[in-house]
Design an enzyme around this catalytic site. Structure first.
Site, mmCIF file in Angstrom:
data_model
loop_
_atom_site.group_PDB
_atom_site.id
_atom_site.type_symbol
_atom_site.label_atom_id
_atom_site.label_comp_id
_atom_site.label_asym_id
_atom_site.label_seq_id
_atom_site.Cartn_x
_atom_site.Cartn_y
_atom_site.Cartn_z
ATOM 1 N N SER A 1 0.957 -1.340 -0.017
ATOM 2 C CA SER A 1 0.003 -0.097 -0.004
ATOM 3 C C SER A 1 0.926 1.304 -0.070
ATOM 4 O O SER A 1 2.155 1.279 0.473
ATOM 5 C CB SER A 1 -0.840 0.179 1.265
ATOM 6 O OG SER A 1 -1.511 1.478 1.557
ATOM 7 N N TYR B 1 -1.519 0.483 10.305
ATOM 8 C CA TYR B 1 -1.885 -0.392 8.824
ATOM 9 C C TYR B 1 -0.545 -0.164 7.949
ATOM 10 O O TYR B 1 -0.204 -1.218 7.443
ATOM 11 C CB TYR B 1 -3.180 0.131 8.445
ATOM 12 C CG TYR B 1 -3.305 -0.183 6.866
ATOM 13 C CD1 TYR B 1 -3.877 -1.745 6.570
ATOM 14 C CD2 TYR B 1 -3.210 0.487 5.869
ATOM 15 C CE1 TYR B 1 -3.867 -2.200 5.378
ATOM 16 C CE2 TYR B 1 -3.381 0.045 4.579
ATOM 17 C CZ TYR B 1 -3.600 -1.352 4.365
ATOM 18 O OH TYR B 1 -3.661 -1.964 2.859
ATOM 19 N N LYS C 1 2.316 -3.116 6.613
ATOM 20 C CA LYS C 1 2.553 -3.305 5.052
ATOM 21 C C LYS C 1 4.120 -3.241 5.018
ATOM 22 O O LYS C 1 4.736 -3.941 4.378
ATOM 23 C CB LYS C 1 1.852 -2.528 4.286
ATOM 24 C CG LYS C 1 0.203 -2.825 4.365
ATOM 25 C CD LYS C 1 -0.017 -4.119 3.657
ATOM 26 C CE LYS C 1 -1.503 -4.309 3.813
ATOM 27 N NZ LYS C 1 -1.729 -5.792 2.900
HETATM 28 N N1 UFG Z 1 -12.717 10.495 4.257
HETATM 29 C C1 UFG Z 1 -13.641 11.465 4.800
HETATM 30 N N2 UFG Z 1 -14.813 10.771 4.976
HETATM 31 C C2 UFG Z 1 -14.878 9.481 5.236
HETATM 32 C C3 UFG Z 1 -14.052 8.577 4.727
HETATM 33 C C4 UFG Z 1 -12.980 9.034 4.081
HETATM 34 O O1 UFG Z 1 -13.278 12.413 4.419
HETATM 35 O O2 UFG Z 1 -16.079 9.244 5.792
HETATM 36 C C5 UFG Z 1 -11.464 11.082 3.554
HETATM 37 C C6 UFG Z 1 -10.280 10.359 4.331
HETATM 38 O O3 UFG Z 1 -9.899 11.401 5.224
HETATM 39 C C7 UFG Z 1 -9.308 10.288 3.097
HETATM 40 C C8 UFG Z 1 -10.015 10.087 1.864
HETATM 41 O O4 UFG Z 1 -11.336 10.410 2.063
HETATM 42 O O5 UFG Z 1 -8.648 11.575 3.039
HETATM 43 C C9 UFG Z 1 -10.176 8.777 1.467
HETATM 44 O O6 UFG Z 1 -10.262 8.032 2.501
HETATM 45 P P1 UFG Z 1 -10.631 6.307 2.513
HETATM 46 O O7 UFG Z 1 -11.033 5.902 3.940
HETATM 47 O O8 UFG Z 1 -11.425 6.053 1.345
HETATM 48 O O9 UFG Z 1 -9.210 5.556 2.145
HETATM 49 P P2 UFG Z 1 -7.689 5.859 3.010
HETATM 50 O O10 UFG Z 1 -6.930 6.946 2.113
HETATM 51 O O11 UFG Z 1 -7.752 6.223 4.324
HETATM 52 O O12 UFG Z 1 -7.122 4.342 2.904
HETATM 53 C C10 UFG Z 1 -7.570 3.471 1.626
HETATM 54 C C11 UFG Z 1 -7.319 2.030 2.106
HETATM 55 C C12 UFG Z 1 -6.124 1.678 2.496
HETATM 56 C C13 UFG Z 1 -5.034 2.026 1.628
HETATM 57 C C14 UFG Z 1 -5.127 3.447 1.530
HETATM 58 C C15 UFG Z 1 -3.856 4.115 0.554
HETATM 59 O O13 UFG Z 1 -8.530 1.881 2.823
HETATM 60 O O14 UFG Z 1 -5.973 0.155 2.661
HETATM 61 O O15 UFG Z 1 -6.357 3.974 0.715
HETATM 62 O O16 UFG Z 1 -4.025 5.545 0.699
HETATM 63 F F1 UFG Z 1 -3.786 1.688 2.225
#
Ligand code: UFG
Length: 328
Positions: free
Chosen positions: A118, A142, A146
């Site tokens: 990741s 997390y 990885k």
């Molecule tokens: N976000 C919000 N509100 C929400 C959910 C997410 O504002 O309800 C924002 C987060 O702060 C982030 C973006 O949207 O900035 C994307 O969030 P996600 O939870 O969709 O994804 P993440 O970037 O946190 O994590 C995902 C995967 C991981 C991976 C990662 C790599 O879940 O497995 O991408 O960036 F490692």
């Protein structure tokens, strides 16, 4: 060499799309999944062996039964937020689970493994786009799990001669263009499916985690890449491994950054629905910006993302979302 590939976590989101691609390329994907987060109805392109990766004996028996030419290893806990509040299960599933798999592979003399890593391994970056040489300083458990596994794989490669490649993907998005499979987590915490839930009227709003970042609109920037493009890259990386060429890692992303609010507007365009959002404080463990430089994968694997425009990813995700959650 036979055409069998063991896919741990093959009943999950990216794993199932990779199985579809493997079958199209003439491989038989054997899914090894304990179905606690995966879905039995996503296993359509080969047999399902239900089991936990922590169960090394069962894994050894399954490997002996099929004698696969390679393993693609997706099975892991993958919620950034949960990894902060419950790191123990992340180290157990992701680190101990991978060690268990590697021990079983050694017993069964299986020598090729593609690892689902990741971009969370990079942590906070001041770079516009991130290359593989960027230091690994993850900011959440997390990402640390990885990164530890990547080191473990390199040690196993050196000591025992297994061939490994780690694929560091950015934010997987979209769904199978044919609508056969897609994204379905329970609970759902990922941005795109949550926005689609609001568009579909299943929930009334989405919280925006932080609007005081240094991006153009104050929200986090991510690189969204189509899940079917990721599936292509897995098969290409595996083919390269099996031809005897090991490369430590590849970044997989579109190379384009989008803010959370840009996603909100794009979902409104694609679905035609108004999406209500509510600003809330930053989520612990969220890097402000993660955007990929995919040039190594483009040059060395010949990979080319075909479906990773925001519009196409959201169109496929919306098609799947309606079919899965709104069909009678
Ligand atoms: N976000 C919000 N509100 C929400 C959910 C997410 O504002 O309800 C924002 C987060 O702060 C982030 C973006 O949207 O900035 C994307 O969030 P996600 O939870 O969709 O994804 P993440 O970037 O946190 O994590 C995902 C995967 C991981 C991976 C990662 C790599 O879940 O497995 O991408 O960036 F490692």
């Amino acid at each position: 060499m036979n055409n069998i590939v063991l896919v741990t976590g093959g009943a999950g989101y990216i794993g199932s799309h990779t199985c579809k691609r493997l079958e199209k390329e003439g491989y038989l994907p054997v899914v090894y999944d304990h179905l606690s987060t995966g879905h039995a109805d996503f296993v359509k392109w080969g047999p399902l062996e239900q089991g936990d990766i922590l169960d090394s004996d069962r894994l050894t028996r399954v490997l002996a039964k099929y004698n696969p030419a390679a393993v693609i290893h997706f099975a892991a806990s993958a919620y950034v937020g949960e990894s902060v509040s419950d790191p123990s299960s992340y180290y157990r599933n992701n680190v101990t689970g991978t060690l268990s798999l590697l021990q079983a592979m050694r017993s069964a003399e299986i020598g090729n493994i593609v690892f689902s890593s990741s971009c969370a391994v990079y942590g906070i970056s001041s770079e516009n786009t991130i290359k593989e040489e960027h230091p690994l300083v993850p900011v959440n458990p997390y990402g640390r799990t990885k990164s530890i596994v990547e080191h473990m794989l390199r040690d196993f490669a050196y000591a025992y001669g297994i061939r490994t490649v780690s694929l560091r993907y950015f934010n997987a998005a979209g769904a199978d263009p044919d609508g056969e499979i897609g994204e379905h987590h329970d609970p759902e915490t990922h941005l795109i499916p949550l926005l689609l839930d609001v568009a579909a009227g299943r929930v009334d709003h989405v919280d925006i985690y932080g609007n005081d970042y240094s991006s153009e609109d104050g929200t986090c920037v991510r690189d969204y890449v189509h899940v079917s493009d990721l599936a292509d890259a897995h098969v290409m990386a595996m083919d390269k491994l099996m031809s005897g060429i090991s490369s430590p890692c590849y970044n997989l992303g579109s190379g384009q950054g989008h803010t959370v609010l840009q996603l909100v507007r794009a979902v409104e365009r694609v679905t035609g629905a108004k999406v209500t959002v509510r600003p809330t404080p930053r989520r612990v463990g969220d890097p402000p910006r993660l955007v990929c430089d995919p040039s190594r994968a483009l040059a060395e694997l010949g990979w080319k993302p075909k479906h990773s425009s925001l519009e196409e990813m959201l169109k496929h995700a919306w098609l799947w979302h309606r079919k899965r959650f709104l069909s009678p």
